[in-house]
Design a protein around this motif. Structure first.
Motif, PDB file in Angstrom:
ATOM      1  N   ARG A   1       0.829  -1.214   0.000  1.00 64.25           N
ATOM      2  CA  ARG A   1       0.000   0.000   0.000  1.00 64.25           C
ATOM      3  C   ARG A   1       0.860   1.259   0.000  1.00 64.25           C
ATOM      4  O   ARG A   1       0.524   2.244  -0.646  1.00 64.25           O
ATOM      5  N   ARG A   2       1.992   1.228   0.698  1.00 66.47           N
ATOM      6  CA  ARG A   2       2.912   2.375   0.697  1.00 66.47           C
ATOM      7  C   ARG A   2       3.484   2.636  -0.696  1.00 66.47           C
ATOM      8  O   ARG A   2       3.901   3.735  -0.994  1.00 66.47           O
ATOM      9  N   GLN A   3       3.497   1.589  -1.512  1.00 70.85           N
ATOM     10  CA  GLN A   3       3.972   1.721  -2.897  1.00 70.85           C
ATOM     11  C   GLN A   3       2.813   2.075  -3.830  1.00 70.85           C
ATOM     12  O   GLN A   3       2.940   2.020  -5.041  1.00 70.85           O
ATOM     13  N   HIS A   4       1.658   2.400  -3.242  1.00 70.61           N
ATOM     14  CA  HIS A   4       0.456   2.833  -3.963  1.00 70.61           C
ATOM     15  C   HIS A   4      -0.219   1.713  -4.754  1.00 70.61           C
ATOM     16  O   HIS A   4      -0.830   1.959  -5.788  1.00 70.61           O
ATOM     17  N   TYR A   5      -0.110   0.480  -4.235  1.00 70.09           N
ATOM     18  CA  TYR A   5      -0.834  -0.643  -4.824  1.00 70.09           C
ATOM     19  C   TYR A   5      -2.087  -0.891  -3.980  1.00 70.09           C
ATOM     20  O   TYR A   5      -2.119  -0.591  -2.792  1.00 70.09           O
ATOM     21  N   GLU A   6      -3.099  -1.472  -4.594  1.00 70.88           N
ATOM     22  CA  GLU A   6      -4.279  -1.910  -3.860  1.00 70.88           C
ATOM     23  C   GLU A   6      -4.014  -3.322  -3.359  1.00 70.88           C
ATOM     24  O   GLU A   6      -3.398  -4.125  -4.062  1.00 70.88           O
ATOM     25  N   THR A   7      -4.479  -3.625  -2.150  1.00 66.93           N
ATOM     26  CA  THR A   7      -4.275  -4.972  -1.617  1.00 66.93           C
ATOM     27  C   THR A   7      -5.553  -5.508  -0.993  1.00 66.93           C
ATOM     28  O   THR A   7      -6.389  -4.755  -0.501  1.00 66.93           O
ATOM     29  N   GLU A   8      -5.679  -6.805  -1.055  1.00 67.87           N
ATOM     30  CA  GLU A   8      -6.673  -7.544  -0.288  1.00 67.87           C
ATOM     31  C   GLU A   8      -5.920  -8.682   0.363  1.00 67.87           C
ATOM     32  O   GLU A   8      -4.829  -9.053  -0.085  1.00 67.87           O
ATOM     33  N   GLU A   9      -6.509  -9.241   1.402  1.00 68.46           N
ATOM     34  CA  GLU A   9      -5.832 -10.295   2.143  1.00 68.46           C
ATOM     35  C   GLU A   9      -6.702 -11.534   2.259  1.00 68.46           C
ATOM     36  O   GLU A   9      -7.930 -11.452   2.249  1.00 68.46           O
ATOM     37  N   ALA A  10      -6.022 -12.678   2.362  1.00 68.46           N
ATOM     38  CA  ALA A  10      -6.681 -13.947   2.644  1.00 68.46           C
ATOM     39  C   ALA A  10      -5.836 -14.676   3.677  1.00 68.46           C
ATOM     40  O   ALA A  10      -4.600 -14.620   3.632  1.00 68.46           O
ATOM     41  N   THR A  11      -6.505 -15.347   4.615  1.00 63.99           N
ATOM     42  CA  THR A  11      -5.796 -15.991   5.714  1.00 63.99           C
ATOM     43  C   THR A  11      -5.423 -17.447   5.440  1.00 63.99           C
ATOM     44  O   THR A  11      -4.694 -18.051   6.212  1.00 63.99           O
ATOM     45  N   ASN A  12      -5.945 -18.009   4.344  1.00 63.72           N
ATOM     46  CA  ASN A  12      -5.605 -19.381   3.976  1.00 63.72           C
ATOM     47  C   ASN A  12      -5.938 -19.598   2.498  1.00 63.72           C
ATOM     48  O   ASN A  12      -6.524 -18.725   1.847  1.00 63.72           O
ATOM     49  N   GLY A  13      -5.568 -20.757   1.986  1.00 62.18           N
ATOM     50  CA  GLY A  13      -5.784 -21.043   0.575  1.00 62.18           C
ATOM     51  C   GLY A  13      -7.240 -21.109   0.174  1.00 62.18           C
ATOM     52  O   GLY A  13      -7.611 -20.679  -0.925  1.00 62.18           O
ATOM     53  N   LYS A  14      -8.083 -21.625   1.047  1.00 56.96           N
ATOM     54  CA  LYS A  14      -9.514 -21.712   0.741  1.00 56.96           C
ATOM     55  C   LYS A  14     -10.095 -20.315   0.520  1.00 56.96           C
ATOM     56  O   LYS A  14     -10.809 -20.065  -0.446  1.00 56.96           O
ATOM     57  N   GLU A  15      -9.763 -19.405   1.419  1.00 60.83           N
ATOM     58  CA  GLU A  15     -10.226 -18.027   1.293  1.00 60.83           C
ATOM     59  C   GLU A  15      -9.635 -17.366   0.039  1.00 60.83           C
ATOM     60  O   GLU A  15     -10.311 -16.612  -0.661  1.00 60.83           O
ATOM     61  N   ALA A  16      -8.389 -17.685  -0.276  1.00 61.16           N
ATOM     62  CA  ALA A  16      -7.749 -17.132  -1.475  1.00 61.16           C
ATOM     63  C   ALA A  16      -8.477 -17.584  -2.736  1.00 61.16           C
ATOM     64  O   ALA A  16      -8.752 -16.774  -3.629  1.00 61.16           O
ATOM     65  N   ILE A  17      -8.814 -18.855  -2.818  1.00 64.77           N
ATOM     66  CA  ILE A  17      -9.513 -19.378  -3.996  1.00 64.77           C
ATOM     67  C   ILE A  17     -10.880 -18.720  -4.139  1.00 64.77           C
ATOM     68  O   ILE A  17     -11.300 -18.372  -5.248  1.00 64.77           O
ATOM     69  N   GLU A  18     -11.572 -18.507  -3.014  1.00 70.27           N
ATOM     70  CA  GLU A  18     -12.869 -17.818  -3.071  1.00 70.27           C
ATOM     71  C   GLU A  18     -12.694 -16.402  -3.627  1.00 70.27           C
ATOM     72  O   GLU A  18     -13.449 -15.972  -4.498  1.00 70.27           O
ATOM     73  N   LYS A  19     -11.683 -15.682  -3.155  1.00 74.33           N
ATOM     74  CA  LYS A  19     -11.441 -14.320  -3.632  1.00 74.33           C
ATOM     75  C   LYS A  19     -11.025 -14.317  -5.106  1.00 74.33           C
ATOM     76  O   LYS A  19     -11.454 -13.464  -5.873  1.00 74.33           O
ATOM     77  N   LEU A  20     -10.181 -15.271  -5.487  1.00 71.30           N
ATOM     78  CA  LEU A  20      -9.740 -15.360  -6.882  1.00 71.30           C
ATOM     79  C   LEU A  20     -10.902 -15.689  -7.818  1.00 71.30           C
ATOM     80  O   LEU A  20     -10.898 -15.288  -8.982  1.00 71.30           O
ATOM     81  N   SER A  21     -11.889 -16.400  -7.301  1.00 69.84           N
ATOM     82  CA  SER A  21     -13.070 -16.740  -8.105  1.00 69.84           C
ATOM     83  C   SER A  21     -13.973 -15.530  -8.321  1.00 69.84           C
ATOM     84  O   SER A  21     -14.663 -15.440  -9.329  1.00 69.84           O
TER      85      SER A  21
END
Length: 123
Positions: free
Chosen positions: A24-44
């Motif tokens: 974020r300090r480099q002016h990128y947008e970020t989202e977070e996931a706490t595990n792979g299952k949550e990551a796959i849901e977000k990627l979907s």
């Protein structure tokens, strides 16, 4: 050009928060996931320019997230793997997906550099 979006996936709250803050300090947008299952849901549901992905997590690990991305051949993702495992655990990573491996503990300058590489790869 729109700001690059990163998904930061790590079960360690401190690492996940720190990497997100640096991005974020480099002016990128970020989202977070706490595990792979949550990551796959977000990627979907959302589009990201790149992922910072831990390999060893509960419920669904980084290898399973990489397998999901490989199946979703619609667009190439840049994945920066973050791992405490030695090189043995990273030898078989798909080089068409994984653009960089950061071994924990890593230098935050490497996070910034990996993010810049991911952004340049998307163009």
């Amino acid at each position: 050009m729109a700001r690059a979006r990163f998904l930061v996936v790590d079960d360690d709250d401190g690492i996940r928060s720190l990497v997100s803050a640096v991005l974020r300090r480099q002016h990128y947008e970020t989202e977070e996931a706490t595990n792979g299952k949550e990551a796959i849901e977000k990627l979907s549901d959302h589009s990201y320019d790149a992922l910072f992905l831990d390999l060893m997590m509960p419920y669904c690990d980084g290898y399973e997230v990489l397998a999901f991305l490989r199946e979703q051949q619609s667009e190439r993702k840049c994945v920066v793997v973050m791992t405490a495992a030695g090189t043995r655990g990273t030898r078989t990573l798909d080089s068409t997906l994984v653009t960089r491996v950061l071994h924990k503990p890593f230098d935050l300058i490497d996070v910034v550099s990996a993010a810049a590489e991911a952004v340049s790869d998307r163009g």
